[in-house]
Each structure stands twice: as C-alpha cells, then as structure tokens.
Design an enzyme around this catalytic site. Structure first.
Site, PDB file in Angstrom:
ATOM      1  N   GLU A 276       0.800  -1.228   0.000  1.00 25.04           N
ATOM      2  CA  GLU A 276       0.000   0.000   0.000  1.00 25.04           C
ATOM      3  C   GLU A 276       0.839   1.287   0.000  1.00 25.04           C
ATOM      4  O   GLU A 276       0.717   2.108   0.904  1.00 25.04           O
ATOM      5  CB  GLU A 276      -0.990  -0.023   1.170  1.00 25.04           C
ATOM      6  CG  GLU A 276      -1.907  -1.230   1.090  1.00 25.04           C
ATOM      7  CD  GLU A 276      -2.971  -1.270   2.196  1.00 25.04           C
ATOM      8  OE1 GLU A 276      -3.040  -0.329   3.007  1.00 25.04           O
ATOM      9  OE2 GLU A 276      -3.741  -2.241   2.226  1.00 25.04           O
TER      10      GLU A 276
ATOM     11  N   GLU B 198      -5.575 -10.454  -2.542  1.00 25.41           N
ATOM     12  CA  GLU B 198      -6.343 -10.436  -1.282  1.00 25.41           C
ATOM     13  C   GLU B 198      -7.847 -10.375  -1.524  1.00 25.41           C
ATOM     14  O   GLU B 198      -8.572  -9.689  -0.786  1.00 25.41           O
ATOM     15  CB  GLU B 198      -5.946  -9.218  -0.423  1.00 25.41           C
ATOM     16  CG  GLU B 198      -4.464  -9.077  -0.178  1.00 25.41           C
ATOM     17  CD  GLU B 198      -4.107  -7.997   0.840  1.00 25.41           C
ATOM     18  OE1 GLU B 198      -5.026  -7.318   1.357  1.00 25.41           O
ATOM     19  OE2 GLU B 198      -2.917  -7.841   1.117  1.00 25.41           O
TER      20      GLU B 198
END
Ligand code: XIL
Length: 508
Positions: free
Chosen positions: A312, A427
């Site tokens: 991220e 994910e």
C-alpha cells in the site's frame, strides 16, 4: 527453558494502542484433559522479574490490530504476589483476577488445579481460588509464557501435569494437514488446467493448530499460502534486537508439508509497525528498514517463493500534485521519500535473488486516479532499474463501488505485462453482497487471472467467515463479516461452486 520477555504488543492501524500479545506455544506439547487435573510449574525467578504462565482452553485469535482473548488463564508470580487471572471468552476483560501476598523465594513451585468446580492456585501455604466458568471444557490445554522485557530472564525448570480424577495425556499439536487433495478441490481443479494457477488464501497460525475443520480446508483447497499477519513488522520484529519467527515458521512449515507455495506479506508497510519502530529517529530509519528486510528475507530464503516487499504505497486519498493519490505518508516515506521503495526492493533482492518481489496495492482494479498513480509509480521504478517482479491487486470488494469489471482488470494486467511485470490477485474478498453477487465477483476475477498468462496467482484474503478480517474490533461475542467463500460453520457458499466452475471451464 529460559524465558525472555519479548514485550510483544499489537498496535492499532493508526499506530496507537498496544494490547499485550504474549507468545502462545502453538506447536505444543498440549494436554488433553478430562475431569480434574493439576499443573505444577517450578520457576527460578530473578529479582525484579515476574514469571507468567498461561494455560489456554482455546487459543486467542490474532488480528493485526487486536487479539481476541478466548478462554484461558494466567498464573503469575513476582517477589510479593501470586496471581490468577481468568478470561472466559465473553469479554476482553478478565472475569476474575485474584491476588495473594507471598514472599516468594527465588525458586518456587506454583500449582494450578481444576478441582471441584474451582480453579485454584497455590504456592507454599498461600492459595487463591475462583469458580471455574468452564475454561477447559473443550478438553485441551495449550501453554504460553511471558516475562517483563528488560528484566533478567526467568527459567521454567519443570512443568508437570497430573490427573486428579480424570485423565491427562500429553500430545503434540496437530499440524501437518492432509496428504491428498480431492480432485474437485480448488487446487485440484486448478492443477488440471493448462495454467496450473496457484490458488491461495491468507492463513493464520492460531486456527491452523486449533481448528481441525479450518486446517482441513487450508490443506485440501489451496496450493498457496499468504501469511496474513504473522510477518507484519509488529509480530515478527517486536523489539529493536528481537525477532520472533515462531508463527511465520509454523505457516511456512505447514505450507511445505502440504506442497504449497508461500507468498509472504509484508516487509515494508505504513501500518502494523511496532511502537519502537515508529519512534526511530529520521536519520536511522533507512538502516532500520534495510536491516529488517535483510533479516526477515534471509530467515526465509529458499522457503518463501514471493514477497510483498512494499504494501500500500499509495495514499488512500487523492492528495497528490496531479489530483490523484500521492505516496502514502508514513515513517519510511517521511525519511526517504519515494526512494524507500527502491531501497526495500534492492535489499530484498540482494538477500534472496530467487524470490519474486511484489508491490501490493488496493483499489487499483478499476480505471481512475488510483490505477493511474500506481501505473506511473511502477513505470518510475522500472525506469530506475528497481528489482520488482510484479504487482498485487488486492481486490477487496467491500462496497458496491468496488465491484470489479473483468475487462478493465484484464487491461491493467496487460499494461503491466507490457512493462515486463507480472500481476497477481492478492487479497480478494467480497463483503456485504448477496451470495449470488459474491459468487459472480469471485468467479469473474478468477476467470480474468486464468485468461492472462502474466497473472501468477489468485489468492483470497482468508478462507472462512469464522476468522475473516472484517470482524468487528474488540467485540464479544465476535461479530464476524461475510466476505469469504466458506461461511462461519465452514460450509461452502455459492462462491465455492462458482470458483470451481470457472476452473473446470479453464481445463484443457
Ligand atoms: C488485515 C488483517 O487481515 C486483519 O487481521 C487486520 O485486523 C487488518 O488487516 N490489506 C492488507 C492486509 O494488505 O494486510 C490487511 O490485513 C487487509 C487489507
């Protein structure tokens, strides 16, 4: 056994908080108990140290921001106190916390017993007792220990279990999994396609050892494992000179025993950093980051196929100079600017040149500023010769706006391929949708990955809603989400059939 305090704590996503997270001896041995029993521990305790022994009827479930304490108790002995603290799994706070004054010698034997409906603790002539809310009713006892960090280590010299009127047996923790996978499992079907695409799930050590049904699904359905939280910095690197690889090793060994690839998550991230790391002076951050990367990658060299090196990197907001997301601000970015990314990949590659190195991001499946910013970032990284192999599309579908359009995702995977980069679905989970919409989303993304030769794996963020990552923080009883393919009772939802059908269609 020498016990050294790790001081392990769990911080919240914003870096505050710090719930104690003493290690659980997940690998056992554990006790199987029936009826009344007792456990005696002989402890050498240096001055200034508190020796804590935990007996768990159910192991805690660990999220990256909190630890759900279930049924268990703590026995602690210090210079002046003997204490018994009991958690019944209905609240974060203990149901009982009893203390008695003692003058304990440096070597002391404390005896815990379940007897006649009570839980009792004694040392010499001192005894404390509380009614037993059924802590060990499930029939097993797992152990854990703790110590005050910084104080001298204590020693567990002996640990003895005795049946009083039932039975006590010592057994190893069941861990290995299954030796065969049914051919209609997700991994079995994937292996029958020309692609042999790895099908993965994020997994956690605690349910693998404590929940037979979870372990069976993990071992039979998946050919890849992502370490959900165990290798995030706050778990693996609790003190500047302290690493704890126990849970990570358990996951990696489970994968090896079941012929699964390991995708390790995550080396460098703005969240889940231990307090000490957040407090490192600006000038020392590069050294701390690269040492962390080298040590963790080095520990797993040869056993981990791929890493999320940077997780991220983009800001969650459109706060960049061109109206899209800039780089996410955090301790590493603050010290090194964008070059922290280059340095992290370079350090990881130097230690394990065989491992595939990924940058992992959310919200870049659709067209728009997040995708543009991600693409521009990887173009710059490639331009600077950074050893990056691919990009993970997290694919969290948590609201209607997150729905993934397979054609758009496909175009992003193809754009990365043009740059020489792989992609992976890292994910995926689908929250708050009808079972039918959930199934369609899972299947659409799997179909996309199967159709793109540079899409290297399809991984789900968990297996079952029983342990899903959207569970409400700190809620007792646990309020679980609905984002995963298997429900809370471990029954397959329509998503499982849809994933199977997609794999069957792709079969050569
Ligand atoms: C999640 C964990 O699964 C939870 O246990 C935790 O409470 C919050 O974080 N993107 C990521 C993961 O890269 O690290 C996050 O994991 C989910 C979102």
């Amino acid at each position: 056994m020498r016990i050294h305090g790790l001081g392990r704590q769990i911080v919240l996503q914003d870096g505050t908080g710090g719930q104690p997270h003493p290690p659980v001896n997940l690998r056992g041995p554990q006790l199987k108990v029936r009826g009344d029993f007792q456990v005696s521990a002989t402890v050498h305790r240096p001055a200034g140290q508190t020796a804590s022994l935990y007996l768990y009827g159910e192991v805690p479930i660990v999220y990256d921001e909190w630890r759900q304490n279930r049924r268990g108790l703590r026995v602690a002995v210090s210079e002046r106190e003997l204490s018994l603290t009991v958690w019944d799994g209905r609240s974060a706070a203990p149901v009982a916390d009893r203390t008695a004054s003692v003058t304990s010698p440096a070597t002391v034997t404390v005896t815990f017993e379940r007897h006649g409906g009570d839980l009792a603790l004694s040392a010499g002539d001192t005894r404390v007792a509380v009614p037993d809310p059924g802590i060990f009713d499930a029939g097993s006892v797992m152990f854990g220990v703790d110590a005050v960090p910084g104080a001298p280590d204590w020693t567990l010299a002996a640990l003895e279990a005795t049946a009083r009127d039932g039975g006590v047996a010592v057994r190893d923790t069941p861990m290995t999994g299954q030796s065969t996978q049914p051919s209609d499992s997700l991994r079995g079907l994937a292996e029958a396609t020309g692609r042999r695409l790895p099908i993965g799930a994020a997994m956690a050590a605690e349910p693998l050892v404590s929940d037979d049904g979870y372990r069976a699904l993990a071992a039979t359905q998946f050919s890849m494992l992502t370490t959900e939280n165990a290798l995030k910095p706050q778990f693996v690197h609790p003190g500047p000179d302290t690493y704890d690889f126990a849970e990570g090793d358990l996951l990696v060994d489970f994968a090896a025993a079941n012929d699964m690839k390991v995708h390790a998550h995550t080396l460098v991230f703005g969240e889940a950093n231990p307090r000490w790391m957040q407090q490192v002076a600006l000038a020392d951050r590069e050294r701390v980051m690269t040492e962390h990367v080298r040590t963790v990658v080095g520990h797993y060299r040869g056993r981990v196929a791929e890493w999320d090196v940077v997780n991220e990197p983009l800001s969650p907001d459109d706060d960049g100079p061109d109206g899209g997301p800039g780089l996410r601000e955090h301790l590493w970015q603050e010290a090194m600017g964008e070059s922290y990314i280059d340095k992290a990949f370079t350090a990881a590659h130097a230690v394990d040149p065989e491992a595939k190195l990924y940058l992992n991001e959310f919200g870049a499946e659709a067209d728009g500023p997040r995708w543009d910013a991600l693409y521009a970032l990887v173009v710059r990284l490639k331009g600077r010769g950074v050893p990056i192999d691919g990009v993970g599309f997290q694919s969290h579908i948590h609201e209607a706006g997150d729905h993934i359009d397979p054609a758009v995702l496909r175009s992003h995977i193809a754009a990365l391929a043009e740059l020489g980069l792989s992609a992976r679905i890292s994910e995926i989970d689908v929250y708050g949708e009808s079972p039918r919409v959930q199934a369609t989303q899972f299947a659409g993304v799997l179909g996309t990955c199967l159709s793109e030769p540079t899409c290297t794996s399809f991984s789900i963020w968990g297996i079952t809603d029983r342990y899903g990552s959207t569970a409400e923080h700190d809620s007792y009883p646990l309020e679980t989400g609905d984002e995963l393919p298997w429900d809370q009772r471990l029954h397959p939802k329509p998503a499982v059939a849809a994933l199977r059908d997609t794999l069957r269609t792709a079969r050569r």
